[in-house]
Write an enzyme that holds these catalytic residues in place. Sequence first.
Site, PDB file in Angstrom:
ATOM      1  CE1 TYR A   1      96.248  72.488   8.738  1.00 44.91           C
ATOM      2  CE2 TYR A   1      97.558  74.401   9.360  1.00 44.91           C
ATOM      3  CZ  TYR A   1      97.477  73.108   8.861  1.00 44.91           C
ATOM      4  OH  TYR A   1      98.620  72.455   8.500  1.00 44.91           O
TER       5      TYR A   1
ATOM      6  CE1 TYR B   1     101.102  76.711   9.983  1.00 44.23           C
ATOM      7  CE2 TYR B   1     100.329  75.736   7.937  1.00 44.23           C
ATOM      8  CZ  TYR B   1     100.763  75.600   9.239  1.00 44.23           C
ATOM      9  OH  TYR B   1     100.866  74.360   9.795  1.00 44.23           O
TER      10      TYR B   1
ATOM     11  NE  ARG C   1     106.082  73.439   9.256  1.00 41.11           N
ATOM     12  CZ  ARG C   1     105.595  72.204   9.117  1.00 41.11           C
ATOM     13  NH1 ARG C   1     104.449  71.882   9.670  1.00 41.11           N
ATOM     14  NH2 ARG C   1     106.228  71.273   8.429  1.00 41.11           N
TER      15      ARG C   1
ATOM     16  CG  HIS D   1     102.556  71.172   5.887  1.00 40.95           C
ATOM     17  ND1 HIS D   1     102.740  72.499   6.185  1.00 40.95           N
ATOM     18  CD2 HIS D   1     101.760  70.688   6.873  1.00 40.95           C
ATOM     19  CE1 HIS D   1     102.102  72.803   7.293  1.00 40.95           C
ATOM     20  NE2 HIS D   1     101.484  71.724   7.745  1.00 40.95           N
TER      21      HIS D   1
ATOM     22  CG  HIS E   1      99.247  67.582   8.840  1.00 40.27           C
ATOM     23  ND1 HIS E   1     100.214  67.561   9.805  1.00 40.27           N
ATOM     24  CD2 HIS E   1      98.983  68.898   8.627  1.00 40.27           C
ATOM     25  CE1 HIS E   1     100.515  68.788  10.174  1.00 40.27           C
ATOM     26  NE2 HIS E   1      99.778  69.631   9.470  1.00 40.27           N
TER      27      HIS E   1
END
Lengths: 196, 240
Positions: free
Chosen positions: B106, B145, B155, B158, B160
Amino acid sequence: MPQALPYLKETASQTAGPYVHIGLAPGDAGFDIYDQELGRDITGPNAKGDAITITGQVFDGTGATVKDILIEIWQANADGIYPGEGPVEEGFRGWGRVIPDFDSGTFSFRTVKPGQSAPDSAPHLNVWLVARGINIGLSTRLYFSDEPGANAQDPVLAMIEQTQRRDTLVATLTGDGHYRFDIRLQGDNETVFFDI
Amino acid sequence: MTHSPLFQRDREWHPPAYSHDYKTSVARAPRYALLSLENTISDLSGPRFGQTDIGALDNDLLRNYAKDGDPIGERILLHGRVLDENQRPVPNTLVEIWQANAGGRYRHKKDTYLAPVDPNFGGCGRTLTDDQGHYVFRTVKPGAYPWRNWVNNWRPAHIHVSVFGPSFAQRLITQLYFEGDPLIDKCPIVKTIPDPRARDQLIAALDLNATVPLDAIAYRFDIVLRGRRSTFFENRPEGN
């Protein structure tokens, strides 16, 4: 078998996660991408009424500050009118996003004190919290300590059976136009949250 | 404007606040019962957004942060509709997304994962649904990640998603996953949702009909917000 009902199911919630700021407040994530970030200004430049500043912190069940919280505010204007429901000042959105300082966890935001949006309803801000570890957004309200008469009539505060818990929704006037409002997700003096 | 009240939110369909395998929830979950309230104007009203709030590239994550080229990764179109539980489209509503880059990193000052930041990828986008509730984004497929829950948690890929709807009590944030990802069923965050049907509803479907041939593969993800009750035969008190 009876006929099937034609309803869909609401999409299930998932946590906003630790990086919610990337999506909803990228400046706080540390980069500049949009011409304008939404929710930085609740009232716009033309709002009538009393300007107020609200400062506080959000605490978890251990008493630690929740520094990665994202708070949304939705409120009426000083006449008690929500945008979309009647005339409000040009530029008054009534909605904003509040992000605490990542180091101290203290948040602070400016707005105007709302009026009464219904005859018995005391002035209040609607508050919605999301963060890492919060599986579905938490709804609560912020009332004002200098409105004891209106608060005593308010049907939502009156619904709180344990009367001492009503105080968890009341921001304390600390000085001219300044209020303190802490939110406790869990534990002693846990804030009252709603299923609306 | 008058609004009909919303359907009761099905709290057995949503994840409970407390999920012992998603460790961060343990100290952040309220212990007392939520106070159930009938909808008032405070909950049925909600913020409005318009085209002047967003920019022309805001829904194109391949371009909205590009500095000297396209981001690295699998190019995808993400599209679908925002509907309510009555199957009605939700028009002109704000949809915001955020995600990791193709390496699972991120662009956030708090993310320290060793995968590199992509200089051409910001990782957020936003758009308004059209009059039939449709939305579309162009982006790259995010990478899986690791995260510290157990030492070895990953995770699934995905994105959000944040959606408004006309009433503030319809406000929803969720995550979408990708069809076929073996990490979905192993994820403690996915498994906060007790009902497997509700989990399946978070999996975007590969949509070959919507792909751009030789350019971008497509996934479809419909989002459902709370529906509205009919108010036949009801006398509504003033000020409600």
